[in-house]
Design a protein around this motif. Structure first.
Motif, PDB file in Angstrom:
ATOM      1  N   PRO A  41     -26.816 -14.336  69.641  1.00  0.00           N
ATOM      2  CA  PRO A  41     -27.691 -13.699  68.438  1.00  0.00           C
ATOM      3  C   PRO A  41     -28.587 -14.153  68.082  1.00  0.00           C
ATOM      4  CG  PRO A  41     -24.870 -14.043  67.817  1.00  0.00           C
ATOM      5  CD  PRO A  41     -25.731 -14.987  69.310  1.00  0.00           C
ATOM      6  N   GLN A  43     -32.653 -13.196  65.305  1.00  0.00           N
ATOM      7  CA  GLN A  43     -33.294 -12.694  64.110  1.00  0.00           C
ATOM      8  C   GLN A  43     -35.133 -12.477  64.905  1.00  0.00           C
ATOM      9  OE1 GLN A  43     -34.026 -14.910  60.919  1.00  0.00           O
ATOM     10  NE2 GLN A  43     -33.339 -12.797  59.531  1.00  0.00           N
ATOM     11  N   LEU A 122     -32.196  -0.216  67.863  1.00  0.00           N
ATOM     12  CA  LEU A 122     -32.645  -1.042  67.255  1.00  0.00           C
ATOM     13  C   LEU A 122     -34.337  -0.472  66.924  1.00  0.00           C
ATOM     14  CD1 LEU A 122     -31.309  -4.996  68.358  1.00  0.00           C
ATOM     15  CD2 LEU A 122     -30.519  -3.386  66.171  1.00  0.00           C
ATOM     16  N   ASN A 141     -32.149  -7.986  63.143  1.00  0.00           N
ATOM     17  CA  ASN A 141     -30.547  -8.964  63.265  1.00  0.00           C
ATOM     18  C   ASN A 141     -30.133  -8.838  63.962  1.00  0.00           C
ATOM     19  OD1 ASN A 141     -31.874 -10.918  61.054  1.00  0.00           O
ATOM     20  ND2 ASN A 141     -31.100  -9.161  59.945  1.00  0.00           N
ATOM     21  N   ARG A 161     -35.550 -15.420  66.539  1.00  0.00           N
ATOM     22  CA  ARG A 161     -35.437 -17.362  66.192  1.00  0.00           C
ATOM     23  C   ARG A 161     -33.619 -17.275  66.239  1.00  0.00           C
ATOM     24  NH1 ARG A 161     -33.014 -19.211  61.463  1.00  0.00           N
ATOM     25  NH2 ARG A 161     -33.023 -17.123  60.574  1.00  0.00           N
ATOM     26  N   LEU A 163     -29.922 -17.687  66.711  1.00  0.00           N
ATOM     27  CA  LEU A 163     -28.823 -17.574  65.549  1.00  0.00           C
ATOM     28  C   LEU A 163     -27.997 -18.797  65.636  1.00  0.00           C
ATOM     29  CD1 LEU A 163     -28.979 -13.835  64.040  1.00  0.00           C
ATOM     30  CD2 LEU A 163     -29.973 -16.149  62.897  1.00  0.00           C
ATOM     31  N   ASN A 164     -27.601 -18.511  66.780  1.00  0.00           N
ATOM     32  CA  ASN A 164     -26.414 -20.365  66.670  1.00  0.00           C
ATOM     33  C   ASN A 164     -26.768 -20.853  67.535  1.00  0.00           C
ATOM     34  OD1 ASN A 164     -26.295 -18.749  68.882  1.00  0.00           O
ATOM     35  ND2 ASN A 164     -24.114 -18.259  68.839  1.00  0.00           N
TER      36      ASN A 164
ATOM     37  N   LEU B 194     -18.804  -0.590  63.443  1.00  0.00           N
ATOM     38  CA  LEU B 194     -19.967  -1.423  63.772  1.00  0.00           C
ATOM     39  C   LEU B 194     -20.311  -2.153  65.030  1.00  0.00           C
ATOM     40  CD1 LEU B 194     -17.609  -4.438  62.133  1.00  0.00           C
ATOM     41  CD2 LEU B 194     -18.688  -2.815  61.471  1.00  0.00           C
ATOM     42  N   ASN B 199     -28.294  -1.780  62.651  1.00  0.00           N
ATOM     43  CA  ASN B 199     -28.569  -2.701  61.923  1.00  0.00           C
ATOM     44  C   ASN B 199     -27.292  -2.917  60.437  1.00  0.00           C
ATOM     45  OD1 ASN B 199     -29.944  -5.205  62.225  1.00  0.00           O
ATOM     46  ND2 ASN B 199     -31.489  -3.993  61.522  1.00  0.00           N
ATOM     47  N   GLU B 336     -19.629 -12.826  61.086  1.00  0.00           N
ATOM     48  CA  GLU B 336     -20.632 -12.126  61.021  1.00  0.00           C
ATOM     49  C   GLU B 336     -20.285 -10.866  60.164  1.00  0.00           C
ATOM     50  OE1 GLU B 336     -18.590 -12.421  64.107  1.00  0.00           O
ATOM     51  OE2 GLU B 336     -19.986 -12.797  65.283  1.00  0.00           O
ATOM     52  N   TYR B 337     -18.956 -10.310  59.453  1.00  0.00           N
ATOM     53  CA  TYR B 337     -18.771  -9.700  59.078  1.00  0.00           C
ATOM     54  C   TYR B 337     -17.733 -10.106  57.707  1.00  0.00           C
ATOM     55  CZ  TYR B 337     -21.251  -6.771  62.433  1.00  0.00           C
ATOM     56  OH  TYR B 337     -21.673  -6.340  63.255  1.00  0.00           O
ATOM     57  N   ARG B 422     -22.400  -7.211  56.762  1.00  0.00           N
ATOM     58  CA  ARG B 422     -23.191  -8.082  57.362  1.00  0.00           C
ATOM     59  C   ARG B 422     -23.404  -9.362  56.655  1.00  0.00           C
ATOM     60  NH1 ARG B 422     -24.133 -11.289  61.568  1.00  0.00           N
ATOM     61  NH2 ARG B 422     -25.608 -11.622  62.599  1.00  0.00           N
ATOM     62  N   PHE B 424     -24.675 -12.855  55.294  1.00  0.00           N
ATOM     63  CA  PHE B 424     -26.831 -13.627  55.367  1.00  0.00           C
ATOM     64  C   PHE B 424     -25.835 -15.117  53.957  1.00  0.00           C
ATOM     65  CE2 PHE B 424     -29.825 -11.138  57.123  1.00  0.00           C
ATOM     66  CZ  PHE B 424     -29.105  -9.614  57.645  1.00  0.00           C
ATOM     67  N   ARG B 428     -31.566 -15.259  53.300  1.00  0.00           N
ATOM     68  CA  ARG B 428     -31.242 -14.232  54.153  1.00  0.00           C
ATOM     69  C   ARG B 428     -31.698 -14.728  55.418  1.00  0.00           C
ATOM     70  NH1 ARG B 428     -30.674 -10.456  50.955  1.00  0.00           N
ATOM     71  NH2 ARG B 428     -31.226  -8.237  51.831  1.00  0.00           N
ATOM     72  N   ASN B 429     -30.141 -15.688  56.089  1.00  0.00           N
ATOM     73  CA  ASN B 429     -30.358 -15.987  57.261  1.00  0.00           C
ATOM     74  C   ASN B 429     -29.351 -15.274  57.504  1.00  0.00           C
ATOM     75  OD1 ASN B 429     -32.605 -17.957  57.949  1.00  0.00           O
ATOM     76  ND2 ASN B 429     -31.855 -18.901  56.229  1.00  0.00           N
ATOM     77  N   PRO B 430     -29.278 -14.775  58.733  1.00  0.00           N
ATOM     78  CA  PRO B 430     -27.250 -13.677  59.308  1.00  0.00           C
ATOM     79  C   PRO B 430     -26.490 -14.918  59.988  1.00  0.00           C
ATOM     80  CG  PRO B 430     -29.545 -12.471  60.447  1.00  0.00           C
ATOM     81  CD  PRO B 430     -29.817 -14.311  59.892  1.00  0.00           C
ATOM     82  N   ALA B 432     -24.137 -16.357  62.153  1.00  0.00           N
ATOM     83  CA  ALA B 432     -24.135 -16.344  63.945  1.00  0.00           C
ATOM     84  C   ALA B 432     -22.856 -16.667  64.269  1.00  0.00           C
ATOM     85  CB  ALA B 432     -25.164 -15.862  64.640  1.00  0.00           C
TER      86      ALA B 432
END
Lengths: 164, 433
Positions: A41, A43, A122, A141, A161, A163-164, B194, B199, B336-337, B422, B424, B428-430, B432
């Motif tokens: 994952p 960003q 995307l 993302n 970046r 994400l994990n 999904l 996005n 994630e969700y 989703r 965050f 605003r960091n998703p 994961a």
């Protein structure tokens, strides 16, 4: 006391920023077809596409962790509705035939068969032969990774970046 | 230097070093210190948001709620005839509709407790502690049962980022879910959605505003307020309730819409974001919201690709300092969700309150109260080495049990909108895995 609080907040912010992965640049030479770029994952913050002397190219980005632009859905049930008329005919107590028509919506379930679907893209970028498009600032993302389909040879550069 | 025998007499002074073995006398290998495990209390959320319906004995196995329905407004225009002409007429017919439901039950049990640990162990009250814990789990079960029902039965599902306003009209509904994910809003349906949306967005203020408009469009009564405008050219004086996890709420202070339009003196840095959203939505925080984690080892699109992680787990590494501790499940933390629920008023769903058991079974506890019982069988071995069951006539064992009768009925399944978003965190960091 205020100074203490300020320093505590500063330490907190530092901890937050330290827990975030650093920005990384990834660059790859793509040939025509779908390739897997990154399988985690991420960003994405910027994208640059460079065409080669082979000709103009179009690059499509997918959120996938395999070198494929498709996935196979299992069968699932969904709900559909459509406008319809319902007619009811009765014989009333006087022996007269009475027909009533009601206007309405009919809601029912429908089965969606298993089939192969293309991942939603995307983003799509193009670059002319031997020219550079970008960098484009984006905020994309992904949950699975990054797979890319190129129409012809190209160079893709992404700033991301993990994400994990 | 040889040590003298201890005890001894007539030793020469200063000829020997007589030290006693450090482990010579008895001592405790450990000193146990008791500490109460701290944990956040379990509060019921859903039973307070929803209505209540009574269910009593001799009412059969299935209930049917029958409701009168207003006739639809069919007019966009109205053009009556002149008095000189004959009048046209409107025919108004009201209808009825019905929803079925059934009362349900569930049991909770502790393991068998032997008397010996309570007699000899250092920590007392382990049975009382278990009793309180079962009480908590019963409360949680009832709440989660209501949430599961609402999620699967709801007419619509919203996924921010889906085409249009994000509300999916093709969501399966009107059926209860199951733990295999093959009924209600099935795993395969959710996976297809999904996967098919490029996005999937966070629970932004924009998404909540769209969800509010959806409930308005559906003509759902707000949760509180007069349903009248505050004054001319002002929003409706009424609120919907948003059941939401804390990290989605914490996110609001980073919401681009908020940052762009906030009052200049809104102090989000030290006071955080608080207040009602748009004057239309009040938030009710849920401590363990419903979350989805994708299983990356599965084929996307397969039912097993969608997982519903448990909120908590237990550390089982015997070498870990906290072995045995109940800790947050990493899969849940990194899911994630998540699902939030926008709830309208007018009790769109009603929790069942099941009456007392039949008269001749008056001692049967089924209201979820935890009771202690010694009415159990105890295994013992006969001459042939086979396990046979004897009664607990020596009263050496006891067990904690609880029997909960419950249920829920959806009388207006458009009244709550689940929002699958989703996750965050922070700026605003998703999230994961």
């Amino acid at each position: 006391m205020k100074k203490l609080l300020k320093s505590l907040i500063a330490v907190g912010l530092l901890c937050v920023s330290m827990s975030v992965n650093a920005q990384t640049t990834f660059s790859t030479n793509l040939s025509a077809g779908t390739s897997l770029c990154l399988a985690f994952p991420l960003q994405i913050s910027s994208i640059t596409v460079a065409g080669t002397s082979a000709g103009a190219t179009t690059v499509t980005l997918f959120d996938n962790s395999a070198a494929s632009s498709t996935y196979t859905n299992a069968t699932y049930t969904t709900t559909t509705s459509y406008t319809t008329n319902m007619t009811s005919t009765i014989t009333n107590s006087a022996g007269n035939l009475q027909t009533n028509t009601f206007v309405g919506v009919f809601t029912t379930t429908a089965s969606v068969a298993a089939n192969t679907n293309t991942w939603p893209s995307l983003a799509v970028y193009s670059a002319g032969a031997s020219s550079v498009s970008g960098p484009f600032t984006v905020n994309l993302n992904t949950v699975r990774g990054l797979a890319v389909t190129a129409s012809t040879n190209a160079t893709l550069t992404v700033n991301y970046r993990r994400l994990n | 230097m040889s040590a003298a025998t201890l005890p001894s007499i007539d030793n020469q002074a200063c000829t020997s070093w007589n030290e006693l073995d450090r482990d010579f006398y008895n001592k405790l290998p450990y000193f146990f210190q008791a500490k109460q495990a701290e944990h956040l209390k379990t509060w019921s959320i859903w039973s307070k948001l929803l209505g209540e319906r009574k269910w009593d004995q001799n009412m059969g196995s299935t209930g049917k709620v029958i409701q009168k329905q207003f006739s639809p407004v069919l007019r966009a225009h109205a053009f009556p005839n002149a008095l000189t002409d004959s009048a046209k007429k409107d025919l108004v017919i009201t209808r009825e509709r019905s929803t079925s439901f059934a009362p349900k039950h569930h049991k909770f049990e502790s393991p068998m407790f032997n008397f010996l640990p309570s007699f000899q162990d250092f920590l007392k009250n382990s049975i009382e502690f278990t009793l309180e814990n079962i009480n908590d789990q019963v409360t949680r079960f009832n709440d989660v049962m209501a949430r599961s029902y609402v999620f699967h039965q709801s007419r619509y599902l919203m996924i921010p980022g889906a085409p249009g306003d994000g509300v999916l009209t093709d969501a399966p509904w009107g059926a209860e879910g199951n733990s295999a994910g093959t009924a209600g809003k099935t795993n395969t349906y959710l996976g297809a959605k999904l996967n098919g949306i490029a996005n999937v967005g966070p629970l932004s203020l924009n998404a909540i505003n769209l969800a509010c408009s959806h409930l308005d469009d559906q003509r759902m009564r707000p949760f509180s307020g007069s349903e009248l405008p505050n004054g001319d050219s002002s929003p409706l004086n009424s609120m919907y309730a948003l059941v939401i996890g804390s990290d989605a709420y914490n996110q609001f202070m980073y919401d681009p819409f908020l940052l762009e339009y906030k009052q200049i003196d809104l102090n989000i840095l030290t006071k955080g974001f608080k207040g009602n959203l748009f004057g239309r939505v009040m938030c009710k925080l849920e401590d363990m919201p419903l979350r989805i984690k994708l299983d990356s080892t599965q084929n996307p699109g397969a039912a097993a690709y969608i997982t519903w992680p448990a909120p908590e787990t237990v550390e089982l590494n015997p070498n870990a300092d906290n072995c045995g501790e109940t800790i947050p499940n990493p899969d849940y933390v990194n899911a994630e969700y998540e699902v939030a629920f926008l709830v309208s008023g007018g009790a769109p769903y009603e929790m069942l309150r099941v009456g007392p058991p039949p008269k001749d079974f008056g001692d049967m506890p089924w209201n979820g109260r935890v009771i202690m019982t010694d009415d159990v069988n105890v295994p013992c071995t006969d001459e042939g080495g086979n396990t046979v069951w004897d009664t607990n006539k020596y009263k050496e064992y006891l067990q904690l049990i609880s029997h909960l009768t419950t249920g829920i009925v959806g009388t207006q399944k458009r009244g709550i909108l689940p929002i699958l978003f989703r996750r965050f965190r922070g700026a605003r960091n998703p999230v994961a895995a």
